[in-house]
Design a protein around this motif. Structure first.
Motif, PDB file in Angstrom:
ATOM      1  N   PRO A 110       7.696  16.002  -8.522  1.00  0.00           N
ATOM      2  CA  PRO A 110       7.298  14.829  -7.733  1.00  0.00           C
ATOM      3  C   PRO A 110       5.862  14.955  -7.230  1.00  0.00           C
ATOM      4  N   THR A 111       5.125  13.857  -7.296  1.00  0.00           N
ATOM      5  CA  THR A 111       3.732  13.876  -6.843  1.00  0.00           C
ATOM      6  C   THR A 111       3.656  13.412  -5.395  1.00  0.00           C
ATOM      7  N   LYS A 112       2.713  13.978  -4.680  1.00  0.00           N
ATOM      8  CA  LYS A 112       2.492  13.608  -3.283  1.00  0.00           C
ATOM      9  C   LYS A 112       1.575  12.400  -3.223  1.00  0.00           C
ATOM     10  N   GLY A 113       1.765  11.585  -2.216  1.00  0.00           N
ATOM     11  CA  GLY A 113       0.913  10.421  -2.027  1.00  0.00           C
ATOM     12  C   GLY A 113      -0.246  10.732  -1.109  1.00  0.00           C
ATOM     13  N   PHE A 173       0.832  -1.207   0.000  1.00  0.00           N
ATOM     14  CA  PHE A 173       0.000   0.000   0.000  1.00  0.00           C
ATOM     15  C   PHE A 173       0.863   1.253   0.000  1.00  0.00           C
ATOM     16  N   TYR A 174       1.880   1.275   0.847  1.00  0.00           N
ATOM     17  CA  TYR A 174       2.723   2.468   0.895  1.00  0.00           C
ATOM     18  C   TYR A 174       3.425   2.685  -0.437  1.00  0.00           C
ATOM     19  N   TYR A 175       3.986   1.627  -0.983  1.00  0.00           N
ATOM     20  CA  TYR A 175       4.769   1.794  -2.207  1.00  0.00           C
ATOM     21  C   TYR A 175       3.896   2.191  -3.390  1.00  0.00           C
ATOM     22  N   TRP A 187       9.619   5.598   7.460  1.00  0.00           N
ATOM     23  CA  TRP A 187       9.144   4.837   8.622  1.00  0.00           C
ATOM     24  C   TRP A 187       8.101   3.807   8.211  1.00  0.00           C
ATOM     25  N   ASN A 188       7.460   4.019   7.084  1.00  0.00           N
ATOM     26  CA  ASN A 188       6.502   3.033   6.593  1.00  0.00           C
ATOM     27  C   ASN A 188       7.178   1.695   6.323  1.00  0.00           C
ATOM     28  N   TYR A 189       8.409   1.743   5.867  1.00  0.00           N
ATOM     29  CA  TYR A 189       9.140   0.496   5.641  1.00  0.00           C
ATOM     30  C   TYR A 189       9.458  -0.186   6.967  1.00  0.00           C
ATOM     31  N   ALA A 190       9.781   0.599   7.986  1.00  0.00           N
ATOM     32  CA  ALA A 190      10.031   0.018   9.308  1.00  0.00           C
ATOM     33  C   ALA A 190       8.761  -0.638   9.850  1.00  0.00           C
ATOM     34  N   ILE A 191       7.621  -0.001   9.627  1.00  0.00           N
ATOM     35  CA  ILE A 191       6.351  -0.572  10.086  1.00  0.00           C
ATOM     36  C   ILE A 191       6.048  -1.861   9.330  1.00  0.00           C
ATOM     37  N   ALA A 217       1.648   9.032   4.151  1.00  0.00           N
ATOM     38  CA  ALA A 217       2.723   9.560   3.310  1.00  0.00           C
ATOM     39  C   ALA A 217       3.722  10.373   4.125  1.00  0.00           C
ATOM     40  N   ASP A 218       3.245  11.068   5.158  1.00  0.00           N
ATOM     41  CA  ASP A 218       4.133  11.884   5.983  1.00  0.00           C
ATOM     42  C   ASP A 218       5.109  11.051   6.811  1.00  0.00           C
ATOM     43  N   LEU A 219       4.801   9.788   7.014  1.00  0.00           N
ATOM     44  CA  LEU A 219       5.721   8.928   7.768  1.00  0.00           C
ATOM     45  C   LEU A 219       6.991   8.626   6.979  1.00  0.00           C
ATOM     46  N   GLY A 220       6.917   8.743   5.679  1.00  0.00           N
ATOM     47  CA  GLY A 220       8.094   8.540   4.837  1.00  0.00           C
ATOM     48  C   GLY A 220       8.669   7.142   4.963  1.00  0.00           C
TER      49      GLY A 220
END
Length: 150
Positions: A50-53, A36-38, A64-68, A59-62
């Motif tokens: 660049p487009t915002k998610g 979902f994040y990717y 950190w989403n990968y860490a989650i 999206a603001d977690l940047g």
């Protein structure tokens, strides 16, 4: 007083114990979070401009989403190493251990082979050198299975 490590016989014979279902849910949730994040929340940093998610909170977690995502995935694998789950007893321990070791090794080898141009490989392109941490984390989870091997 130490905690008892015995597993009730009825838990050993059941395939879907509560712990196994929780571990499956954690693994699926981790993979789903990463996908979902990717695909959605990350946006497209390679576009010009660049487009915002969205959603913005994710999206603001940047990174950190990968860490989650990877954290949920690894936690699910560690939980599945308990003797009350199919991967925590008998041949399942060896399968889980070798699978984690091989996935970690393949993750690191893939990173090294394609490190000159990671732009075409999902998730690898965002993680950069953190790919080594992901590969080593898979191997560490493999050691959690190895401690259960009898």
């Amino acid at each position: 007083m130490s905690k008892s490590t015995t597993v009730i016989e009825s838990e050993k014979s059941k395939l879907f114990t509560v712990r196994f279902v929780i571990s499956l849910l954690l693994v699926v949730a981790g993979i789903a979070w990463l996908v979902f994040y990717y695909t959605q929340a990350r946006g497209n940093p390679l576009a010009f401009p660049p487009t915002k998610g969205s959603p913005k909170a994710v999206a603001d977690l940047g990174d950190w989403n990968y860490a989650i995502g990877f954290g949920l995935l690894m936690l699910g694998l560690v939980v599945s190493a308990h003797p009350s789950t199919p991967l925590g007893r008998g041949r399942g321990v060896v399968v889980g251990m070798l699978a984690c070791f091989l996935v970690g090794l393949l993750w690191i080898c893939t990173f090294y082979v394609f490190s000159n141009d990671l732009s075409s490989i999902w998730i690898f392109n965002d993680l950069g050198q953190w790919n080594l941490v992901v590969g080593i984390a898979f191997m560490a989870v493999g050691f959690s299975f190895a401690t259960k091997w009898e």
